[in-house]
Design a protein around this motif. Structure first.
Motif, PDB file in Angstrom:
ATOM      1  N   THR A  95       4.723   3.388  -6.079  1.00  0.00           N
ATOM      2  CA  THR A  95       6.035   2.955  -4.924  1.00  0.00           C
ATOM      3  C   THR A  95       5.187   3.062  -3.442  1.00  0.00           C
ATOM      4  O   THR A  95       5.778   2.493  -2.568  1.00  0.00           O
ATOM      5  CB  THR A  95       7.129   4.245  -5.145  1.00  0.00           C
ATOM      6  OG1 THR A  95       7.763   3.969  -6.256  1.00  0.00           O
ATOM      7  CG2 THR A  95       7.950   4.409  -3.873  1.00  0.00           C
ATOM      8  N   LEU A  96       4.341   4.147  -3.546  1.00  0.00           N
ATOM      9  CA  LEU A  96       3.861   4.424  -2.187  1.00  0.00           C
ATOM     10  C   LEU A  96       3.463   2.903  -1.393  1.00  0.00           C
ATOM     11  O   LEU A  96       3.345   2.724  -0.165  1.00  0.00           O
ATOM     12  CB  LEU A  96       2.978   5.456  -2.016  1.00  0.00           C
ATOM     13  CG  LEU A  96       3.433   6.793  -1.660  1.00  0.00           C
ATOM     14  CD1 LEU A  96       2.476   7.989  -1.752  1.00  0.00           C
ATOM     15  CD2 LEU A  96       4.657   6.825  -0.607  1.00  0.00           C
ATOM     16  N   PRO A  97       2.361   2.396  -2.285  1.00  0.00           N
ATOM     17  CA  PRO A  97       1.668   1.124  -1.512  1.00  0.00           C
ATOM     18  C   PRO A  97       2.846   0.126  -1.191  1.00  0.00           C
ATOM     19  O   PRO A  97       2.478  -0.727  -0.274  1.00  0.00           O
ATOM     20  CB  PRO A  97       0.856   0.631  -2.783  1.00  0.00           C
ATOM     21  CG  PRO A  97       0.562   1.815  -3.509  1.00  0.00           C
ATOM     22  CD  PRO A  97       1.748   2.830  -3.379  1.00  0.00           C
ATOM     23  N   ARG A  98       3.950   0.131  -1.772  1.00  0.00           N
ATOM     24  CA  ARG A  98       4.781  -0.785  -1.472  1.00  0.00           C
ATOM     25  C   ARG A  98       5.605  -0.567  -0.246  1.00  0.00           C
ATOM     26  O   ARG A  98       5.973  -1.247   0.811  1.00  0.00           O
ATOM     27  CB  ARG A  98       6.197  -1.019  -2.775  1.00  0.00           C
ATOM     28  CG  ARG A  98       5.423  -1.569  -3.978  1.00  0.00           C
ATOM     29  CD  ARG A  98       6.493  -1.603  -5.161  1.00  0.00           C
ATOM     30  NE  ARG A  98       5.745  -2.087  -6.263  1.00  0.00           N
ATOM     31  CZ  ARG A  98       6.462  -2.010  -7.354  1.00  0.00           C
ATOM     32  NH1 ARG A  98       7.644  -1.426  -7.610  1.00  0.00           N
ATOM     33  NH2 ARG A  98       5.712  -2.574  -8.608  1.00  0.00           N
ATOM     34  N   VAL A  99       5.811   0.708   0.117  1.00  0.00           N
ATOM     35  CA  VAL A  99       6.433   1.271   1.094  1.00  0.00           C
ATOM     36  C   VAL A  99       5.665   1.227   2.208  1.00  0.00           C
ATOM     37  O   VAL A  99       5.957   0.704   3.459  1.00  0.00           O
ATOM     38  CB  VAL A  99       6.793   2.828   1.014  1.00  0.00           C
ATOM     39  CG1 VAL A  99       7.729   3.407   2.296  1.00  0.00           C
ATOM     40  CG2 VAL A  99       7.687   2.844  -0.027  1.00  0.00           C
ATOM     41  N   PHE A 100       4.315   1.495   2.235  1.00  0.00           N
ATOM     42  CA  PHE A 100       3.247   1.279   3.246  1.00  0.00           C
ATOM     43  C   PHE A 100       2.354   0.351   2.637  1.00  0.00           C
ATOM     44  O   PHE A 100       1.121   0.195   2.127  1.00  0.00           O
ATOM     45  CB  PHE A 100       2.654   2.727   3.550  1.00  0.00           C
ATOM     46  CG  PHE A 100       3.285   3.743   3.516  1.00  0.00           C
ATOM     47  CD1 PHE A 100       3.906   4.097   4.855  1.00  0.00           C
ATOM     48  CD2 PHE A 100       3.801   4.828   2.513  1.00  0.00           C
ATOM     49  CE1 PHE A 100       4.626   5.233   5.150  1.00  0.00           C
ATOM     50  CE2 PHE A 100       4.569   5.850   3.073  1.00  0.00           C
ATOM     51  CZ  PHE A 100       4.810   6.045   4.268  1.00  0.00           C
ATOM     52  N   ASN A 101       2.808  -0.949   3.097  1.00  0.00           N
ATOM     53  CA  ASN A 101       2.146  -2.087   2.439  1.00  0.00           C
ATOM     54  C   ASN A 101       1.230  -2.872   3.415  1.00  0.00           C
ATOM     55  O   ASN A 101       0.739  -3.849   3.109  1.00  0.00           O
ATOM     56  CB  ASN A 101       2.873  -3.090   2.032  1.00  0.00           C
ATOM     57  CG  ASN A 101       4.101  -3.760   3.014  1.00  0.00           C
ATOM     58  OD1 ASN A 101       3.875  -3.447   4.370  1.00  0.00           O
ATOM     59  ND2 ASN A 101       5.085  -4.648   2.811  1.00  0.00           N
ATOM     60  N   LEU A 102       0.963  -2.426   4.744  1.00  0.00           N
ATOM     61  CA  LEU A 102       0.019  -3.105   5.475  1.00  0.00           C
ATOM     62  C   LEU A 102      -1.330  -3.123   5.158  1.00  0.00           C
ATOM     63  O   LEU A 102      -2.101  -3.862   5.260  1.00  0.00           O
ATOM     64  CB  LEU A 102       0.143  -2.450   7.197  1.00  0.00           C
ATOM     65  CG  LEU A 102       1.322  -3.072   7.985  1.00  0.00           C
ATOM     66  CD1 LEU A 102       1.124  -2.256   9.214  1.00  0.00           C
ATOM     67  CD2 LEU A 102       1.140  -4.477   8.210  1.00  0.00           C
ATOM     68  N   CYS A 103      -1.816  -2.024   4.596  1.00  0.00           N
ATOM     69  CA  CYS A 103      -2.990  -1.852   3.810  1.00  0.00           C
ATOM     70  C   CYS A 103      -2.722  -1.456   2.319  1.00  0.00           C
ATOM     71  O   CYS A 103      -3.270  -0.382   2.118  1.00  0.00           O
ATOM     72  CB  CYS A 103      -3.895  -0.890   4.962  1.00  0.00           C
ATOM     73  SG  CYS A 103      -4.581  -1.454   6.319  1.00  0.00           S
ATOM     74  N   ARG A 104      -2.412  -2.089   1.720  1.00  0.00           N
ATOM     75  CA  ARG A 104      -1.787  -1.820   0.293  1.00  0.00           C
ATOM     76  C   ARG A 104      -2.884  -1.438  -0.691  1.00  0.00           C
ATOM     77  O   ARG A 104      -2.703  -0.470  -1.266  1.00  0.00           O
ATOM     78  CB  ARG A 104      -1.017  -3.126  -0.296  1.00  0.00           C
ATOM     79  CG  ARG A 104      -0.238  -2.687  -1.644  1.00  0.00           C
ATOM     80  CD  ARG A 104       0.743  -3.860  -1.794  1.00  0.00           C
ATOM     81  NE  ARG A 104       1.367  -3.556  -3.178  1.00  0.00           N
ATOM     82  CZ  ARG A 104       2.542  -4.027  -3.482  1.00  0.00           C
ATOM     83  NH1 ARG A 104       2.980  -4.959  -2.748  1.00  0.00           N
ATOM     84  NH2 ARG A 104       2.990  -3.786  -4.744  1.00  0.00           N
ATOM     85  N   ALA A 105      -3.913  -2.452  -0.634  1.00  0.00           N
ATOM     86  CA  ALA A 105      -5.115  -1.995  -1.320  1.00  0.00           C
ATOM     87  C   ALA A 105      -5.715  -0.527  -0.939  1.00  0.00           C
ATOM     88  O   ALA A 105      -6.043   0.195  -2.039  1.00  0.00           O
ATOM     89  CB  ALA A 105      -6.292  -3.007  -1.463  1.00  0.00           C
ATOM     90  N   ALA A 106      -5.603  -0.204   0.142  1.00  0.00           N
ATOM     91  CA  ALA A 106      -6.456   0.930   0.510  1.00  0.00           C
ATOM     92  C   ALA A 106      -5.434   2.200   0.217  1.00  0.00           C
ATOM     93  O   ALA A 106      -5.790   3.163  -0.497  1.00  0.00           O
ATOM     94  CB  ALA A 106      -6.561   1.135   2.047  1.00  0.00           C
TER      95      ALA A 106
END
Length: 292
Positions: A37-48
């Motif tokens: 969930t978190l990488p989708r919510v904060f997706n500007l630097c999704r890989a990081a």
């Protein structure tokens, strides 16, 4: 009756949008759900984000160095070639070339400010942008000098610090000379991005680190992400996440110091400075209260 508040029409402060309650969103949730969930919510630097969260939660994390490098490359090109030139009345920079590094940097960036002025008059694609920044911002203008850079003792601290790409490249000879002559201002920040991009184009691959205290740090397009978590029975029991923007917007941090050292100006110029600092969350410029 209190006197009405007056405002300085030519001085600015930056107000961040309300932060999402990340801890409340994840505590008690299954670890796999949080990691997705978190990488989708904060997706500007999704890989990081994904790498940091998975490692902090004790989940398998694939070797993401290539994905991290691609993400940094994309973010740097977007700003250096499309977003930032428009603030200086320059056309977008072509990002397609057989040899992108040579197209952008020519024979390469020099090691001192004197030679940088020569470079800025040359034919490299980044030359006009660097020349414009040098001509528009005087030494000690829009700077945030003297803040410590992140180290393994302070990644999770919200105290003001220079958590930026420029901090990552601060030891480059040109960065040292620019900091000495201009301070940690717009030129230092744009050059930090440019040097970081050059490193990626030359094969540098960022690596995540797991520190002895369980904190995970990941180099990203704006600085260093840091995450620490504790799990119980497959669910998140404790969670701390600190981003470059948290440090940028801290009270007494880079954003505040930069705007305080910016001479009186119109909102367009102040907005250009905010965009150069590149917060990853919405920021609203407001006139600074004037104190008699």
């Amino acid at each position: 009756m209190n006197a009405p508040t007056s405002f300085d029409a030519d001085r600015w402060t930056a107000i961040p949008a309300p932060a999402l309650p990340v801890t409340r969103l994840v505590i008690g949730r299954p670890v796999e759900e949080v990691a997705e969930t978190l990488p989708r919510v904060f997706n500007l630097c999704r890989a990081a984000q994904s790498t940091a969260v998975r490692l902090a939660l004790g989940l398998p994390a694939p070797d993401a160095s290539g994905d991290l490098a691609d993400e940094i490359r994309r973010e740097h090109l977007l700003r250096l070639c499309l977003i930032w030139p428009q603030h200086f009345g320059l056309p977008p920079i072509q990002m397609q070339a057989d040899d992108l590094k040579t197209h952008l940097f020519g024979a390469g960036l020099p090691d001192d400010v004197h030679q940088l002025k020569v470079f800025a008059s040359g034919s490299a694609a980044l030359a006009p942008l660097l020349g414009a920044v040098m001509s528009r911002f005087a030494p000690a203008e829009a700077v945030a000098n003297g803040l410590p850079v992140p180290d393994d003792t302070r990644h999770l601290s919200l105290a003001p610090q220079e958590n930026s790409v420029s901090a990552r490249r601060r030891a480059h000879p040109l960065m040292l000379d620019v900091e000495q002559v201009f301070g940690r201002g717009p030129l230092w920040r744009i050059l930090g991005r440019a040097i970081d991009l050059g490193a990626v184009l030359s094969g540098w691959r960022p690596e995540a680190r797991v520190l002895p205290d369980g904190c995970v740090t990941v180099p990203a397009a704006r600085g260093i992400y840091a995450v620490r978590a504790r799990t119980e029975n497959g669910r998140v029991a404790e969670f701390t996440r600190i981003t470059p923007t948290d440090h940028l917007m801290a009270d007494g941090g880079v954003m505040q110091r930069t705007l305080e050292s910016l001479p009186p100006c119109g909102q367009d110029r102040a907005q250009a400075v905010v965009d150069l600092l590149d917060p990853c969350a919405p920021v609203t410029l407001q006139r600074r209260p004037h104190h008699a």
